[in-house]
Write a protein that holds these residues in place. Structure first.
Motif, PDB file in Angstrom:
ATOM      1  N   ALA A 193      -1.289  13.890   5.163  1.00 41.10           N
ATOM      2  CA  ALA A 193      -0.598  13.023   6.120  1.00 41.10           C
ATOM      3  C   ALA A 193      -0.566  11.578   5.627  1.00 41.10           C
ATOM      4  CB  ALA A 193      -1.283  13.101   7.479  1.00 41.10           C
ATOM      5  N   ALA A 194      -1.697  11.126   5.037  1.00 47.53           N
ATOM      6  CA  ALA A 194      -1.752   9.760   4.524  1.00 47.53           C
ATOM      7  C   ALA A 194      -0.782   9.579   3.355  1.00 47.53           C
ATOM      8  CB  ALA A 194      -3.177   9.420   4.084  1.00 47.53           C
TER       9      ALA A 194
ATOM     10  N   ASP B 283       2.693   9.367   4.699  1.00 50.77           N
ATOM     11  CA  ASP B 283       2.939   8.046   5.283  1.00 50.77           C
ATOM     12  C   ASP B 283       3.178   7.007   4.191  1.00 50.77           C
ATOM     13  OD1 ASP B 283       2.704   9.015   7.812  1.00 50.77           O
ATOM     14  OD2 ASP B 283       0.622   8.381   8.096  1.00 50.77           O
ATOM     15  N   TYR B 284       2.366   7.100   3.124  1.00 51.87           N
ATOM     16  CA  TYR B 284       2.521   6.148   2.018  1.00 51.87           C
ATOM     17  C   TYR B 284       3.886   6.302   1.360  1.00 51.87           C
ATOM     18  CZ  TYR B 284       2.127   4.270  -2.691  1.00 51.87           C
ATOM     19  OH  TYR B 284       2.371   3.598  -3.855  1.00 51.87           O
TER      20      TYR B 284
ATOM     21  N   GLY C 233       6.557   4.916   3.600  1.00 54.59           N
ATOM     22  CA  GLY C 233       6.575   3.463   3.564  1.00 54.59           C
ATOM     23  C   GLY C 233       7.111   2.923   2.257  1.00 54.59           C
TER      24      GLY C 233
END
Length: 286
Positions: free
Chosen positions: A72-73, A76-77, A80
């Motif tokens: 998930a991280a 997200d990265y 972004g």
């Protein structure tokens, strides 16, 4: 062996333990607490099967649901990063001068460069880019390989003594350690070099001659340095590894050679350009 007995006051039995006349009651836990405890045990066992939990030799149990905070991280990265690149559309191909002269490009580059500097450059150069012993101050006008926008960009991309084929490279000889100069000659030339920026230090003619014979080819006859070779100006009061005759003597005897990594390949082209623009804007860029 501990002897249990009935405590007539509370109506409960004791554990049989006694300390200085004090006896411990065998008071059972409340049933509601026990039920909660048993539920937690069942919940933990269920958690082992449903979510990632147990480490294995080269992996881990994924669980029936297979959730992953790491995935998930990363998602997200990447999201972004994609949004950032979309906002910087056109900047990757834009010349550095155009980035500086285009308000939209400049605004993005300054914000992006400041964030990238904090993440990648501040550990060495400081959060304010003022440097420290062995790490140059990026806010002054003293640049070993040039402080123009293109020069800074080149240094960031390929680094200094980084091992990259296009790196900035300059190696000062070990004048003392390798026997090029004697101990007395090292002290003499160091005193002369220090006298160029400190009038309180008196240099000698022999030190001046030693400088002309051994140092002028890189630092120049006037000792003002050579940007093409990365040889610093020795007439100002800016010293990378400390000032004073003793510090200069150490450097002449066995020089320290700092290393800066090549950021090309570690950072994307937009970030490298943003860093160059941001650093150039700090005040020391020429």
């Amino acid at each position: 062996m501990a002897q249990q007995e009935l405590d007539h006051l509370s109506g409960q039995t004791t554990t049989g333990h006694e300390w200085d006349g004090l006896k411990e009651l065998n008071t059972p836990l409340p049933k509601w607490w026990l039920y909660v405890f048993y539920v937690c045990i069942v919940w933990a066992i269920g958690y082992w099967f449903v979510y990632p939990s147990w480490p294995l030799v080269s992996d881990y149990t994924k669980g029936f649901f297979g959730p992953s905070m790491r995935s998930a991280a990363i998602a997200d990265y990447e999201g972004g990063n994609a949004a950032r690149l979309a906002n910087a559309s056109g900047l990757a191909d834009a010349p550095l001068d155009k980035i500086k002269s285009t308000p939209a490009f400049l605004e993005f580059a300054m914000a992006n460069g400041k964030a990238a500097f904090g993440d990648n450059c501040a550990p060495c150069h400081g959060s304010g880019a003022t440097g420290g012993p062995g790490f140059p101050n990026l806010q002054d006008d003293d640049w070993m390989w040039g402080g123009k926008l293109e020069d800074i960009y080149q240094t960031i991309r390929f680094g200094i003594r980084s091992g990259n084929d296009k790196m900035r490279d300059m190696t000062m000889p070990n004048f003392g350690k390798d026997g090029i100069l004697t101990k007395e000659q090292v002290a003499d030339v160091a005193t002369y070099v220090m006298s160029l920026s400190d009038t309180a230090v008196k240099g000698t003619d022999s030190g001046k001659q030693l400088f002309a014979d051994n140092c002028a080819s890189c630092h120049g006859e006037d000792a003002k340095g050579n940007i093409e070779m990365g040889a610093p100006n020795l007439t100002d009061k800016i010293w990378l590894y400390g000032s004073g005759v003793a510090a200069v003597e150490v450097q002449v005897n066995q020089p320290k050679h700092g290393v800066m990594p090549a950021w090309e390949g570690r950072l994307d082209p937009i970030t490298i350009k943003s860093l160059a623009v941001y650093i150039h804007s700090l005040g020391g860029g020429k």
